[in-house]
Write a protein that holds these residues in place. Structure first.
Motif, short mmCIF file in Angstrom:
data_model
loop_
_atom_site.label_atom_id
_atom_site.label_comp_id
_atom_site.label_asym_id
_atom_site.label_seq_id
_atom_site.Cartn_x
_atom_site.Cartn_y
_atom_site.Cartn_z
N MET A 1 39.29 -13.08 35.46
CA MET A 1 39.31 -11.90 34.61
C MET A 1 40.76 -11.55 34.26
SD MET A 1 37.70 -8.18 35.46
CE MET A 1 36.31 -8.99 36.24
N LYS A 2 41.04 -11.22 33.01
CA LYS A 2 42.38 -10.91 32.57
C LYS A 2 42.45 -9.48 32.03
CE LYS A 2 43.17 -15.70 31.12
NZ LYS A 2 43.51 -16.58 29.98
N THR A 3 43.68 -9.01 31.87
CA THR A 3 43.89 -7.69 31.30
C THR A 3 43.89 -7.78 29.78
OG1 THR A 3 45.21 -7.01 33.21
CG2 THR A 3 45.46 -5.72 31.19
N LEU A 4 43.26 -6.86 29.13
CA LEU A 4 43.18 -6.81 27.68
C LEU A 4 44.23 -5.83 27.16
CD1 LEU A 4 41.56 -7.75 25.18
CD2 LEU A 4 40.12 -5.75 25.50
N LYS A 5 45.14 -6.31 26.32
CA LYS A 5 46.24 -5.48 25.83
C LYS A 5 45.93 -4.86 24.47
CE LYS A 5 49.77 -8.07 28.37
NZ LYS A 5 51.01 -8.86 28.29
N THR A 6 44.82 -5.26 23.86
CA THR A 6 44.43 -4.69 22.57
C THR A 6 43.15 -3.90 22.76
OG1 THR A 6 43.21 -6.70 22.03
CG2 THR A 6 45.50 -6.57 21.29
N LEU A 7 42.61 -3.38 21.67
CA LEU A 7 41.36 -2.61 21.70
C LEU A 7 41.46 -1.40 22.63
CD1 LEU A 7 38.87 -5.61 21.87
CD2 LEU A 7 39.50 -4.30 19.84
N GLU A 8 42.65 -0.82 22.68
CA GLU A 8 42.85 0.35 23.54
C GLU A 8 41.95 1.51 23.08
OE1 GLU A 8 46.92 1.42 23.65
OE2 GLU A 8 47.60 -0.50 24.48
N GLY A 9 41.39 2.18 24.03
CA GLY A 9 40.56 3.34 23.74
C GLY A 9 39.09 3.06 23.63
N ILE A 10 38.72 1.77 23.42
CA ILE A 10 37.29 1.46 23.32
C ILE A 10 36.84 0.48 24.39
CG2 ILE A 10 37.27 1.86 20.83
CD1 ILE A 10 37.09 -1.20 20.47
N SER A 11 37.78 -0.03 25.20
CA SER A 11 37.41 -0.97 26.26
C SER A 11 37.93 -0.47 27.60
CB SER A 11 37.99 -2.36 25.96
OG SER A 11 39.37 -2.39 26.29
N ASP A 12 37.55 -1.21 28.65
CA ASP A 12 38.05 -0.86 29.98
C ASP A 12 39.36 -1.57 30.29
OD1 ASP A 12 37.19 -3.43 30.30
OD2 ASP A 12 35.92 -3.05 32.04
N GLY A 13 39.96 -2.20 29.27
CA GLY A 13 41.26 -2.85 29.46
C GLY A 13 41.19 -4.24 30.04
N LYS A 14 39.99 -4.80 30.15
CA LYS A 14 39.84 -6.13 30.74
C LYS A 14 39.09 -7.06 29.78
CE LYS A 14 39.44 -4.05 35.34
NZ LYS A 14 38.55 -3.81 36.51
N ILE A 15 39.32 -8.35 29.95
CA ILE A 15 38.51 -9.33 29.25
C ILE A 15 37.74 -10.14 30.29
CG2 ILE A 15 39.87 -9.50 27.14
CD1 ILE A 15 41.23 -11.95 28.25
N TYR A 16 36.53 -10.51 29.92
CA TYR A 16 35.62 -11.16 30.85
C TYR A 16 35.23 -12.54 30.34
CZ TYR A 16 35.08 -6.36 32.56
OH TYR A 16 35.31 -5.10 33.05
N ASP A 17 35.05 -13.45 31.29
CA ASP A 17 34.54 -14.77 30.96
C ASP A 17 33.06 -14.82 31.31
OD1 ASP A 17 34.45 -17.38 30.09
OD2 ASP A 17 36.23 -18.00 31.21
N ILE A 18 32.42 -15.91 30.99
CA ILE A 18 30.97 -16.02 31.12
C ILE A 18 30.47 -15.86 32.56
CG2 ILE A 18 30.94 -18.53 31.35
CD1 ILE A 18 28.54 -16.42 29.19
N LYS A 19 31.31 -16.18 33.55
CA LYS A 19 30.88 -16.11 34.94
C LYS A 19 31.31 -14.82 35.63
CE LYS A 19 30.74 -21.13 35.63
NZ LYS A 19 31.24 -22.28 36.43
N ASP A 20 32.00 -13.96 34.93
CA ASP A 20 32.48 -12.71 35.52
C ASP A 20 31.36 -11.67 35.61
OD1 ASP A 20 35.12 -13.52 35.90
OD2 ASP A 20 35.71 -12.93 33.88
N MET A 21 31.55 -10.72 36.53
CA MET A 21 30.64 -9.58 36.66
C MET A 21 31.20 -8.43 35.83
SD MET A 21 28.27 -10.67 38.74
CE MET A 21 27.43 -9.17 39.33
N VAL A 22 30.30 -7.70 35.15
CA VAL A 22 30.72 -6.60 34.30
C VAL A 22 29.68 -5.49 34.37
CG1 VAL A 22 29.63 -7.66 32.27
CG2 VAL A 22 31.43 -5.96 31.95
N LYS A 23 30.10 -4.24 34.27
CA LYS A 23 29.18 -3.11 34.29
C LYS A 23 28.56 -2.92 32.91
CE LYS A 23 30.92 -0.34 38.15
NZ LYS A 23 31.40 1.01 38.56
#
Length: 222
Positions: A1-23
């Motif tokens: 899982m990596k930190t997302l530097k774009t899409l501020e304000g509409i995301s939780d600040g992370k990017i997810y891959d296919i095997k990651d867990m996400v809420k």
């Protein structure tokens, strides 16, 4: 899982891959269909979306156009979108109980929600749209399970190819001013990819990738 530097304000600040867990798990939605109202301009249907729905309902693309989907113009390209109905702008695929009756074959954007995609060169990852789902407590789920698509790798290859194709086409037709030429390009696009007739024993992905080089050559896309 990596930190997302774009899409501020509409995301939780992370990017997810296919095997990651996400809420993202709404627990079956419990009768809620809020995300199925007023989204006609958001849910653009790609050729696989249309193929899946049309095959499941045993109807043609043009039959879907009669009531369930509609063509919309965006950056000079005409593409099918979900059609909304009534004052509440209700998706035409909702039944009387407000449940999606094509759920197992729903469009990729519906399948993702409340996730979205962020494209990175020749790949894409996922981000969580914070607050997009009205449910207060979303549960953790593996991205692959949440999306629930068969033949994930083939589907991903298609999504990337289609994304890049439409992106290139958008740039190509930006400089076209003749309405007749634009009309012919859009009609070709719909006929080539949305009105596809598969040969016996042929799957969608094989048919799509067989047509893609011809379409690129026809439309002047490198």
């Amino acid at each position: 899982m990596k930190t997302l530097k774009t899409l501020e304000g509409i995301s939780d600040g992370k990017i997810y891959d296919i095997k990651d867990m996400v809420k993202a798990d709404a627990g079956g939605c419990e009768g809620c269909s809020a995300c199925c109202h007023g989204v006609g301009d958001l849910v653009v249907l790609n050729p696989f979306d249309v193929y899946e729905i049309a095959s499941y309902l045993n109807v043609s693309f043009d039959e879907l156009l009669e009531d369930k989907i509609e063509l919309r113009l965006n950056d000079k390209i005409i593409l099918p979108h979900l059609k909304m109905h009534g004052e509440s702008e209700r998706c035409g695929f909702l039944n009387e109980e407000d449940r999606c009756y094509v759920h197992a074959h729903r469009p990729n954007i519906c399948r993702l929600f409340p996730l979205g995609r962020v494209y990175e060169e020749d790949d894409f990852k996922y981000f969580l749209q914070v607050g997009a789902c009205l449910k207060n407590k979303l549960k953790k789920v593996k991205v692959k399970k949440w999306i629930g698509i068969k033949n994930h790798q083939e589907n991903k290859a298609f999504i990337l190819a289609w994304h890049n194709f439409i992106k290139a086409l958008s740039f190509r037709i930006k400089f076209i001013r003749e309405e007749q030429e634009l009309s012919e390009i859009n009609e070709y696009l719909l006929n080539m990819f949305y009105r596809m007739t598969l040969k016996e024993g042929e799957d969608f992905y094989t048919a799509f990738f067989a047509r893609l080089p011809e379409a690129k050559a026809k439309l002047g896309i490198i």
